[in-house]
Design a protein around this motif. Structure first.
Motif, mmCIF file in Angstrom:
data_model
loop_
_atom_site.group_PDB
_atom_site.id
_atom_site.type_symbol
_atom_site.label_atom_id
_atom_site.label_comp_id
_atom_site.label_asym_id
_atom_site.label_seq_id
_atom_site.Cartn_x
_atom_site.Cartn_y
_atom_site.Cartn_z
ATOM 1 N N GLY A 166 -5.689 3.032 -1.548
ATOM 2 C CA GLY A 166 -4.478 3.416 -2.252
ATOM 3 C C GLY A 166 -4.740 3.665 -3.731
ATOM 4 O O GLY A 166 -5.871 3.806 -4.175
ATOM 5 N N ARG A 167 -3.694 3.677 -4.487
ATOM 6 C CA ARG A 167 -3.792 3.915 -5.923
ATOM 7 C C ARG A 167 -4.090 2.606 -6.638
ATOM 8 O O ARG A 167 -3.429 1.594 -6.399
ATOM 9 C CB ARG A 167 -2.468 4.506 -6.405
ATOM 10 N N PRO A 168 -5.086 2.598 -7.533
ATOM 11 C CA PRO A 168 -5.352 1.374 -8.304
ATOM 12 C C PRO A 168 -4.115 0.930 -9.082
ATOM 13 O O PRO A 168 -3.301 1.752 -9.496
ATOM 14 C CB PRO A 168 -6.483 1.806 -9.261
ATOM 15 N N VAL A 207 -4.283 9.180 -1.345
ATOM 16 C CA VAL A 207 -4.548 8.486 -2.603
ATOM 17 C C VAL A 207 -3.269 7.878 -3.174
ATOM 18 O O VAL A 207 -3.262 6.743 -3.671
ATOM 19 C CB VAL A 207 -5.175 9.451 -3.626
ATOM 20 N N LEU A 208 -2.157 8.611 -3.109
ATOM 21 C CA LEU A 208 -0.921 8.142 -3.722
ATOM 22 C C LEU A 208 -0.377 6.903 -3.039
ATOM 23 O O LEU A 208 0.074 5.965 -3.686
ATOM 24 C CB LEU A 208 0.131 9.255 -3.705
ATOM 25 N N GLU A 209 -0.402 6.880 -1.712
ATOM 26 C CA GLU A 209 0.196 5.735 -1.030
ATOM 27 C C GLU A 209 -0.508 5.329 0.263
ATOM 28 O O GLU A 209 -0.622 4.155 0.563
ATOM 29 C CB GLU A 209 1.675 6.037 -0.696
ATOM 30 N N GLY A 210 -0.979 6.322 1.025
ATOM 31 C CA GLY A 210 -1.307 6.018 2.403
ATOM 32 C C GLY A 210 -2.702 5.537 2.706
ATOM 33 O O GLY A 210 -2.971 5.062 3.799
ATOM 34 N N GLY A 211 -3.660 5.644 1.781
ATOM 35 C CA GLY A 211 -5.041 5.277 2.072
ATOM 36 C C GLY A 211 -5.249 3.775 2.122
ATOM 37 O O GLY A 211 -4.383 2.982 1.746
ATOM 38 N N ILE A 212 -6.424 3.375 2.572
ATOM 39 C CA ILE A 212 -6.749 1.951 2.648
ATOM 40 C C ILE A 212 -6.772 1.339 1.251
ATOM 41 O O ILE A 212 -6.192 0.290 0.999
ATOM 42 C CB ILE A 212 -8.110 1.744 3.349
#
Length: 294
Positions: free
Chosen positions: A177-179, A170-175
């Protein structure tokens, strides 16, 4: 033929009714105008408004001026829609980590209101045990006119706890990412959010020890801003006590105040902002004085 159709229709109605009972209830729309702060609730899903945030004014937080300036500036940039970093406030217990997050939010929120900025700055607390639901929480914020600081107090992970992986994504690595309108602030007594024995165990049992430890440590790397908090000196502790006493208008001489504060810290075995505030609450009670709200 008509009887068969009627029977089938009745069966379909029963099936639809059963499926409706099994389906989770619809989540009501979130009214972020209801309060300036909320607590995220994972089950059932929702945001609980906080009518009055338990916090101290920024000016009363003594002995942490450097961290205060850095977090306030980071929060101020975020409030203006400029790039800002997720922040990890780590270190000694009771030195004002969570108090600083709440105070910085209040300060920037007031500045945005004065400047009549579009939307507002909301503080959303998520409990450690609900970290797995963070993607769902962020889904409600994505696309909102408001900006959000998602705050987790006392964040840490123990053995066999894998929820840190979802937080990393959630913080950086997801597709997704953070809104862009969300910032994540966390406090912890641990710089790397993992107990030392957990990291040493990874070294001793992993096929590639360095890679196993790197996965654990990389979570804290997702926070661009690290702010360290260390045990306060005696002079800093006395400054905290004097500041609280003056702010709340406690009628006591400086000599009596310092003597009482010194004795209180000796019984508690420490000199921190938390110890200073606990002493002030005890002192106000003995003096029969009320403590002013923010």
């Amino acid at each position: 033929m008509s009887d068969t159709i009627a029977v089938n229709a009745a069966l379909l109605e029963r099936l639809v009714a059963a499926l409706e009972r099994m389906a989770p209830p619809a989540v009501p729309p979130v009214d972020f105008e209801a309060a300036e702060a909320f607590v995220w609730q994972a089950n059932p899903v929702g945001f609980l408004p906080v009518p009055h945030v338990n916090r101290q004014p920024l000016s009363l937080l003594k002995g942490i001026e450097l961290a205060s300036d850095q977090l306030l500036e980071n929060t101020r940039r975020f409030g203006k829609g400029l790039p800002a970093n997720n922040a990890l406030l780590w270190g000694a217990r009771g030195m004002g980590k969570s108090s600083l997050v709440k105070a910085a939010h209040a300060e920037v929120s007031k500045e945005m209101a004065k400047a009549k900025s579009k939307g507002g700055l909301k503080l959303v607390e998520i409990h450690r045990e609900d970290i797995d639901s963070l993607p769902t929480c962020l889904g409600f914020m994505r696309g909102s006119d408001h900006r959000f600081i998602v705050f987790c107090d006392d964040l840490s992970f123990d053995h066999d706890d894998t929820s840190y992986k979802s937080l990393k994504a959630v913080l950086e690595g997801g597709i997704e990412g953070r809104p862009q309108n969300v910032l994540f602030y966390a406090t912890s007594n641990r710089r790397h959010l993992m107990p030392r024995d957990m990291m040493e165990n990874e070294r001793s049992t992993a096929i590639n020890p360095s890679e196993a430890v790197e996965e654990k440590v990389s979570l804290s790397d997702r926070f661009g801003l690290w702010l360290g908090f260390h045990n306060g000196s005696q002079d800093q502790y006395f400054d905290m006590v004097r500041s609280y006493a003056a702010h709340h208008g406690l009628k006591i001489s400086d000599a009596e105040l310092i003597a009482g504060a010194r004795e209180w810290s000796m019984t508690r075995g420490g000199r921190s902002g938390r110890v200073a505030w606990q002493f002030i609450q005890d002192l106000a009670g003995r003096l029969g004085a009320k403590l002013a709200s923010e």
